[in-house]
Enzyme design. Structure first.
Site, short mmCIF file in Angstrom:
data_model
loop_
_atom_site.label_atom_id
_atom_site.label_comp_id
_atom_site.label_asym_id
_atom_site.label_seq_id
_atom_site.Cartn_x
_atom_site.Cartn_y
_atom_site.Cartn_z
CB SER A 1 -3.82 1.38 1.49
OG SER A 1 -4.81 2.26 1.04
CG ASP B 1 -2.98 4.92 2.00
OD1 ASP B 1 -2.14 4.03 1.84
OD2 ASP B 1 -4.14 4.85 1.58
#
Length: 583
Positions: free
Chosen positions: A69, A309
């Site tokens: 992320s 993500d």
């Protein structure tokens, strides 16, 4: 089967792997940590090159950058930044002003470039009326950031850093929504259907080095070849994919050779092997995917997949970093006298949510959706087998940097640490002051970590040979004496793995706690309303058939949008007030 590790030596570099956890807007904190780490290493290298007296002479090598992320975005940016001469952000900008450190793409990307104003824009909705809505926020600013991730103000200011390993491994986790197919045939069902499963906790693998490695599925990044769209461009795409927070930001397509997965190794139970008193009861085994024949039989077949993500499935990729750090069939010795390498994890949010003693097992339908989503994320972060050793005082192969903002007058920890922790991690996007604070806090925490915690035993039976060439004067100047938890109550004398010299010794000041004015928050209302109006209109146009139904939906939105926007503003205010971020 593990191989025997070499003994520590002052002539053998100590190897380091950085693990950068997911953080949303608190990526500014992680970027600040990396900023100071490179500053400290640069200053130490400068002292060595100038042959300053009593300069600690041992060597370190930064071998791995692994991230998820926001941490993955920072890892990707760092891979390029390490090849350039850049200015660290050593000060806060003047009131009302901005700071632009030369060539520092970490600061430009995390502090200056991304803000709620750009995320509430409507550029993504204006491109094509028929394009499906992919996210609540406008991700166009991220496309621009990726396009300039490896462009620098002074592109000729190249810099060779001896402490960066060749090759440098860069690993970015992604959640692969398409999945990679695997299948297994059980012995008692040989003539029946295989047991099938799909792999989604994926990662993108890159190596930066002067020459390519033998084909192991990684993409080779030639130093300074930033204009190469096939290689450095692929790293830029991967940084977008690892940071594509579900629903909030647009998912990202990636592609690679399908043959890259043939090199993936998996940890499986194996025969126990005794190595120096430590039992290892596992081995690494290559397990290829079960591709359709058209892909399996074509060594150049391209596999395309959609990603969100990376923190959804692997938010702290310690396993990836540890594996690359140790090398094939290697291990990372844990004892203070044997340690030759270590992973450092940077985690801005070490705690997801507090345990609620008044928990009630009830929820509405929409509440259940939120609980399920949060539960999946929390489960992805539950890695006791990886994190338990970082909590062991006798383990010198794993270290952790988390936000600390000092203590209050009564000696208790200051509860205000990360400004970006508001709004489930998106709070930093509300104000540049929040991101400036978190960046400098990261620098300050890294300085304290290097000075007090990232160290090895220097005397007695647990002495590490890394420091054997140090002078007595250097030992007195840099030594750290602490009491570690564990069975040995006696103080432990340690020496730092990365000593602080030059400008890195100047105390990074504690940044003042930032606050957003209520008027600044309410000034965002027109932007929120404009984006929501376009989102609702586009969703109705594309998903509701019939003139009457779609226009009924628009009419309902006209009457309800004021209440919806009021609810959003109240939520923002409530969370910011609870964190002392609103005046």
């Amino acid at each position: 089967m593990p191989v025997r590790n070499p003994d520590p030596s002052p002539d053998r570099p100590f190897e380091i792997g950085l693990v950068l956890a997911g953080a949303v807007s608190a990526g500014a904190y992680t970027a600040g940590v990396v900023d100071f780490l490179v500053q400290a290493l640069d200053e130490w290298q400068k002292a060595k090159d100038e042959r300053r007296p009593n300069c600690p002479p041992h060597q370190v090598r930064l071998k791995v950058l692994a991230g998820a992320s926001a941490g993955g975005i920072t890892a990707g940016l760092t891979a390029g930044l390490l090849q350039m001469d850049f200015e660290s952000a050593t000060v806060l900008p003047p009131p009302g002003g901005t700071l632009h450190p030369r060539n520092n793409n970490l600061y430009e990307s995390w502090v200056n470039a991304i803000d709620i104003a750009s995320l509430l824009d409507t550029e993504d909705l204006a491109r094509d009326d028929l394009a499906p809505v992919q996210s609540l926020l406008d991700s166009s600013v991220l496309d621009r950031l990726a396009a300039r991730a490896f462009q620098f103000d002074d592109p000729d200011a190249r810099r060779y850093r001896p402490y960066v390993n060749d090759p440098l491994h860069v690993l970015l986790t992604v959640t692969n929504l398409r999945g990679v197919p695997y299948a297994f045939q059980f012995l008692n069902y040989k003539n029946q259907t295989q047991y099938e499963m799909t792999y989604h906790a994926d990662y993108m693998d890159f190596v930066v080095g002067a020459s390519p490695l033998p084909d192991d599925g990684a993409v080779w990044l030639k130093p300074y070849d930033f204009a190469n769209r096939e290689t450095w461009g692929a790293l830029g795409d991967a940084t977008l994919a690892t940071g594509a927070f579900p629903f909030g930001l647009a998912p990202r397509p990636l592609k690679r050779k399908a043959s890259a997965y043939a090199h993936r190794e998996w940890r499986v139970p194996g025969e126990c092997v005794d190595e120096g008193g430590a039992l290892y009861c596992e081995l690494w085994k290559t397990i290829p995917p079960v591709w359709p024949p058209a892909i399996r039989d074509d060594p150049n077949a391209v596999y395309e997949f959609l990603c969100v993500d990376g923190g959804m499935t692997n938010n702290e990729p310690l396993d990836l970093a540890r594996r690359r750090l140790a090398g094939k069939a290697g291990t990372n010795p844990r004892e203070g006298d044997k340690a030759i390498r270590a992973v450092i994890m940077v985690d801005p949010f070490p705690r997801v949510m507090p345990y609620d003693p008044a928990y009630q097992p009830r929820s509405s339908l929409f509440g259940l959706i939120a609980l399920t989503f949060n539960g999946l994320i929390a489960q992805a972060r539950f890695r006791p087998e990886e994190l338990a050793l970082a909590d062991d005082p006798e383990v010198y192969s794993r270290f952790l940097i988390i936000p600390r903002s000092g203590t209050r007058p009564d000696g208790t920890p200051e509860p205000r640490t990360i400004a970006g922790s508001a709004l489930e991690g998106f709070g930093g996007f509300l104000s540049q002051r929040f991101r400036e604070h978190d960046y400098q806090l990261g620098r300050r925490n890294c300085q304290w970590f290097l000075q007090q915690y990232f160290a090895l035993p220097a005397v007695g039976g647990r002495k590490n040979a890394l420091f054997d060439h140090w002078t007595d004067e250097a030992r007195r100047e840099y030594r750290v004496v602490i009491r570690r938890r564990g069975q040995d109550p006696e103080p432990t004398e340690l020496l730092p793995i990365i000593p602080l010299l030059g400008s890195a010794r100047e105390l990074v000041p504690r940044p003042a706690w930032p606050r957003l004015k209520r008027a600044e928050l309410h000034a965002r209302r027109p932007q929120i309303e404009r984006r929501l109006n376009l989102l609702v209109d586009r969703l109705l146009t594309q998903n509701v058939s019939g003139w009457f139904a779609s226009n009924a939906g628009r009419l309902a939105w006209t009457f309800q949008r004021g209440q919806v926007i009021d609810m959003i503003i109240r939520y923002l205010e409530t969370d910011l007030i609870a964190r002392d971020l609103l005046t």
